[in-house]
Write a protein that holds these residues in place. Structure first.
Motif, short mmCIF file in Angstrom:
data_model
loop_
_atom_site.label_atom_id
_atom_site.label_comp_id
_atom_site.label_asym_id
_atom_site.label_seq_id
_atom_site.Cartn_x
_atom_site.Cartn_y
_atom_site.Cartn_z
N ILE A 15 26.70 -79.50 -12.48
CA ILE A 15 25.82 -79.74 -11.35
C ILE A 15 24.38 -79.63 -11.83
N ILE A 77 20.43 -75.84 -6.57
CA ILE A 77 21.76 -76.43 -6.38
C ILE A 77 21.60 -77.93 -6.15
N ASN A 78 22.25 -78.73 -6.98
CA ASN A 78 22.17 -80.19 -6.86
C ASN A 78 20.73 -80.68 -6.80
#
Length: 412
Positions: A15, A77-78
């Motif tokens: 990720i 995150i992402n």
């Protein structure tokens, strides 16, 4: 143990979690990489504990969570960077209360300033201050919480008070049967161990444990040591779990994505901090009131020294030492990356000082003794010992500490 977990976790590292080397448009001040620091070892990106969501979110589901954090508690995150509290709320975790250390939950208060409890403007969650008169969570302040999550960025120096807050959180949790989950973060000074080991008679909030100034452990490893060595009151032990870093070793170079406190503006300041913070215990300014905090030192009483600057009122240092006075000293902003505590600067200032007393008081005690954890360093400098001679007296205690430390290391 953790090595196997890292192998099993490779799928998650794909990720877009590049917060340790790429800085996103996050509202908190960004730490610029200093030209003296080195890049992270040539392997996959470091994944901080808060980003290791597969290992802890499920444990928080259906629980009432209290979060101990500040502006350093962020995760990417992402490709999206957010505060840990927002990450938890986004994942439907029932966060019921926030707890803040020195400098406050958003990290903008002066060092030593009284931090008030209140409401977080963004989340409307109540904030309990763990600084000032309420350093340890009271039983009624954690009664409505099932799990305490600790997520703060340490810088690896004994007198940096976030590890003292950690101690009191663990102690309160143990006494009130609350679980603690520490989301681990890299130690930017985790690559060495150095300094005098603190003596019992000098225990204070800037030194609660018999460890050297630089202990070379992540905050998760340090939590295990506090708990495992029986350092909590009456030997109580907390129900403690560490959510580990991925792709980290103690030799990894890590540039913090946000300032850990108002007067540590960049990687170079953090690297020098274990050495230059000792000036806090003297009549020498350590760079507060400038834009190169802890990367310069000076005073009106060091006129034989080549560099000069004038501290002024700035956010996070509204009343710096020698405010609006010309200070003479030394510019350290271009010195090489440090792999040990440097005493030469302190010794040099002592020798060039023209006004006594050189050492300053903190209440009824000499501040330098509390910072160094012993009166020996001060006495050795007064006696004219060299840096090498002083450091030779640390070695026996350092070797004993390293044996204790080794039991709690998670990473190579």
């Amino acid at each position: 143990m953790i090595q196997n977990e890292m192998k099993n976790f490779v799928k998650y590292t794909s990720i877009g979690l590049l917060s340790s080397v790429i800085f996103f448009g996050f509202s908190t001040p960004i730490l610029a990489q200093n030209n003296t620091s080195k890049t992270i070892e040539n392997h996959s990106t470091i994944l901080v504990g808060a980003e290791n969501t597969a290992n802890y979110l499920s444990k928080l589901k259906g629980k009432k969570v209290g979060l101990i954090s500040n502006q350093t508690g962020i995760a990417t995150i992402n490709g999206t960077t957010m505060h840990t509290v927002d990450l938890l709320l986004k994942n439907n975790i029932n966060v019921v209360k926030l707890y803040s250390p020195e400098h406050g939950f958003r990290g903008d208060a002066d060092a030593g300033a009284k931090i008030k409890s209140g409401i977080d403007a963004k989340t409307n969650l109540p904030i309990i201050s763990l600084y000032g008169d309420n350093k340890k969570p009271k039983a009624n302040q954690i009664a409505d919480v099932d799990i305490l999550v600790f997520d703060m960025q340490d810088v690896g120096a004994r007198f940096y008070t976030y590890i003292s807050t950690l101690h009191y959180v663990l102690e309160a949790a143990a006494e009130n049967s609350k679980k603690v989950i520490v989301l681990d973060r890299p130690n930017p000074n985790g690559h060495y161990v150095d300094g005098p080991v603190m003596k019992n008679e000098y225990k204070s909030f800037v030194g609660m444990h018999n460890v050297p100034i630089v202990y070379g452990m992540t905050i998760g490893e340090y939590a295990q040591m506090i708990n495992g060595e029986g350092w909590l009151a009456n030997g109580v032990k907390a129900d403690l779990e560490i959510i580990p870093l991925i792709n980290y070793t103690h030799q990894s170079k890590y540039n913090l994505p946000v300032k850990p406190s108002p007067n540590l503006p960049n990687a170079h300041a953090i690297n020098l901090y274990p050495s230059t913070c000792l000036f806090e215990g003297t009549n020498v300014n350590e760079g507060r009131g400038t834009d190169i905090q802890f990367q310069v030192y000076g005073s009106p009483f060091l006129k034989n020294m080549p560099f000069q600057y004038t501290p002024t009122s700035k956010p996070g240092a509204t009343s710096p030492k020698f405010k609006d006075q010309v200070c003479y000293g030394e510019d350290l902003s271009d010195v090489p990356y440090q792999y040990a505590i440097n005493l030469k600067w302190l010794i040099n200032a002592y020798k060039n000082n023209t006004k006594q007393p050189f050492w300053t008081m903190n209440g009824k005690k000499l501040w330098i003794d509390q910072l160094s954890g012993t009166d020996e360093l001060r006495k050795q400098i007064e006696a004219g010992l060299s840096e090498a001679e002083i450091k030779a007296t640390w070695q026996k205690d350092l070797e004993a500490f390293k044996k204790i430390r080794e039991k709690y290391l998670i990473y190579n």
